[in-house]
Scaffold this active site. Structure first.
Site, mmCIF file in Angstrom:
data_model
loop_
_atom_site.group_PDB
_atom_site.id
_atom_site.type_symbol
_atom_site.label_atom_id
_atom_site.label_comp_id
_atom_site.label_asym_id
_atom_site.label_seq_id
_atom_site.Cartn_x
_atom_site.Cartn_y
_atom_site.Cartn_z
ATOM 1 N N ASN A 1 1.170 -1.073 0.016
ATOM 2 C CA ASN A 1 0.262 -0.104 0.132
ATOM 3 C C ASN A 1 0.946 1.414 -0.133
ATOM 4 O OD1 ASN A 1 -2.321 2.322 0.459
ATOM 5 N ND2 ASN A 1 -1.989 1.773 3.024
ATOM 6 N N TRP A 2 1.306 1.730 -1.464
ATOM 7 C CA TRP A 2 1.705 3.361 -0.959
ATOM 8 C C TRP A 2 1.129 4.303 -0.543
ATOM 9 C CZ3 TRP A 2 3.666 2.308 -7.046
ATOM 10 C CH2 TRP A 2 4.517 1.678 -7.487
ATOM 11 N N LYS A 3 0.312 4.214 -0.230
ATOM 12 C CA LYS A 3 -0.525 5.622 0.393
ATOM 13 C C LYS A 3 -0.437 6.112 -0.660
ATOM 14 C CE LYS A 3 -0.384 3.991 4.598
ATOM 15 N NZ LYS A 3 -0.129 3.454 6.250
ATOM 16 N N HIS B 1 -9.059 1.187 5.126
ATOM 17 C CA HIS B 1 -8.286 1.479 6.073
ATOM 18 C C HIS B 1 -8.566 2.938 7.038
ATOM 19 C CE1 HIS B 1 -4.032 2.406 6.892
ATOM 20 N NE2 HIS B 1 -3.417 1.775 6.283
ATOM 21 N N GLU C 1 -6.919 4.963 8.018
ATOM 22 C CA GLU C 1 -6.519 6.455 7.937
ATOM 23 C C GLU C 1 -8.018 6.789 7.384
ATOM 24 O OE1 GLU C 1 -2.104 5.212 7.457
ATOM 25 O OE2 GLU C 1 -3.252 5.787 5.623
ATOM 26 N N GLU D 1 -5.083 -4.041 11.120
ATOM 27 C CA GLU D 1 -4.135 -3.707 11.059
ATOM 28 C C GLU D 1 -4.580 -2.781 12.574
ATOM 29 O OE1 GLU D 1 -4.741 -0.104 7.651
ATOM 30 O OE2 GLU D 1 -6.545 0.278 8.284
ATOM 31 N N GLY E 1 2.524 2.886 10.917
ATOM 32 C CA GLY E 1 3.390 4.188 11.126
ATOM 33 C C GLY E 1 3.704 4.745 12.310
ATOM 34 N N SER F 1 2.042 -2.747 10.924
ATOM 35 C CA SER F 1 4.197 -2.055 10.499
ATOM 36 C C SER F 1 4.485 -3.663 10.559
ATOM 37 C CB SER F 1 4.326 -1.725 12.226
ATOM 38 O OG SER F 1 3.677 -0.056 11.339
ATOM 39 N N GLY G 1 2.933 -1.063 4.183
ATOM 40 C CA GLY G 1 2.982 0.469 4.045
ATOM 41 C C GLY G 1 4.321 0.806 3.490
ATOM 42 N N GLY G 2 4.885 1.348 4.386
ATOM 43 C CA GLY G 2 6.580 2.520 4.662
ATOM 44 C C GLY G 2 7.306 0.908 3.351
#
Length: 250
Positions: A8-10, A95, A97, A166, A172, A211, A232-233
């Site tokens: 997930n590149w966000k 998600h 977010e 999640e 994050g 994470s 994610g990251g």
């Protein structure tokens, strides 16, 4: 069931940086067998680029969101039919977010999942508790409520979705649920999916999305009810993402 690793590149990326990432992933995967399912979810403007560069290769692609509406006067929204035009295989819905910053309710998330399924797109349904909810002992109640809303709406199609656990407090932040903590919740979710429709528990991937990184992926993926990761990251770093995929193979 093969493990599923979804990046997930966000809200990150550019045409140039995306191309470099995709080239790195493709080169790394050429030397690996196809025992792991891999997908990347990018911001909507970059979906044509993913379609062009990934083509019919081993990496699928998807969107980070989808509208709860089929079409109409919803400025800025992207419908499931539009995503289908770009051959999206997946769409992330609910998600944390989106729930936190855009006020998405369980009912809205369920409607989005339904729209995706109707268009032949697999929704990745995200569920998870906040730190306050975990500390209050409400983890199981929260994730079951969130997932129940989707199951109620999509019915027998529940077996066609992906679920991602999640924990909000681990997204994050660098904090991660221990493999044992994650396994407890994944086991609860699998039982809930199993009760929804026949063989759903054997068909639905339940991903961990708090994470996961190159260092902890192997221990998390070793748990019996963790079927992959929503990354994610680490999905923005070629060596890290490939290491997670390698961990999913073992």
């Amino acid at each position: 069931m093969k493990k599923l690793i979804v990046g997930n590149w966000k809200m990150n990326g550019s045409l140039a940086s995306n191309e470099a990432l995709l080239q790195g992933f493709q080169q790394g995967l050429e030397a690996q067998d196809q025992s792991v399912l891999v997908a990347l979810c990018a911001s909507a403007p970059y979906l044509p680029q993913l379609q062009q560069l990934l083509g019919k290769g081993p990496i699928a692609w998807g969107a980070q969101d989808v509208s709860a509406h089929e079409s109409g006067a919803y400025t800025g929204e992207v419908s499931a039919a539009m995503l289908r035009d770009f051959a999206c295989r997946y769409a992330i819905v609910g998600h944390s977010e989106r729930r936190q910053y855009h006020g998405e309710t369980d009912e809205v998330v369920a409607a989005k999942a339904q729209r995706a399924l109707a268009a032949g797109i697999t929704p990745i349904v995200c569920v998870g508790e906040t730190l306050a909810e975990r500390d209050a002992g409400q983890t199981e109640a929260v994730v079951k409520r969130q997932l129940a809303a989707v199951i109620h709406t999509v019915g027998h199609c529940s077996s066609e979705m992906v679920v991602a656990y999640e924990p909000v407090w681990a997204i994050g932040t660098g904090r991660t649920a221990t493999p044992e903590q994650a396994q407890v919740v994944h086991h609860v979710l699998r039982a809930q999916v199993a009760a929804a429709t026949v063989n759903a528990d054997k068909r639905v991937h339940i991903l961990y999305g708090g994470s996961m990184n190159a260092a902890n992926a192997a221990s998390l993926l070793a748990m019996p009810d963790i079927d992959g990761g929503l990354i994610g990251g680490a999905s923005l770093k070629v060596p890290d993402f490939l290491q997670i995929i390698r961990a999913a193979r073992s």
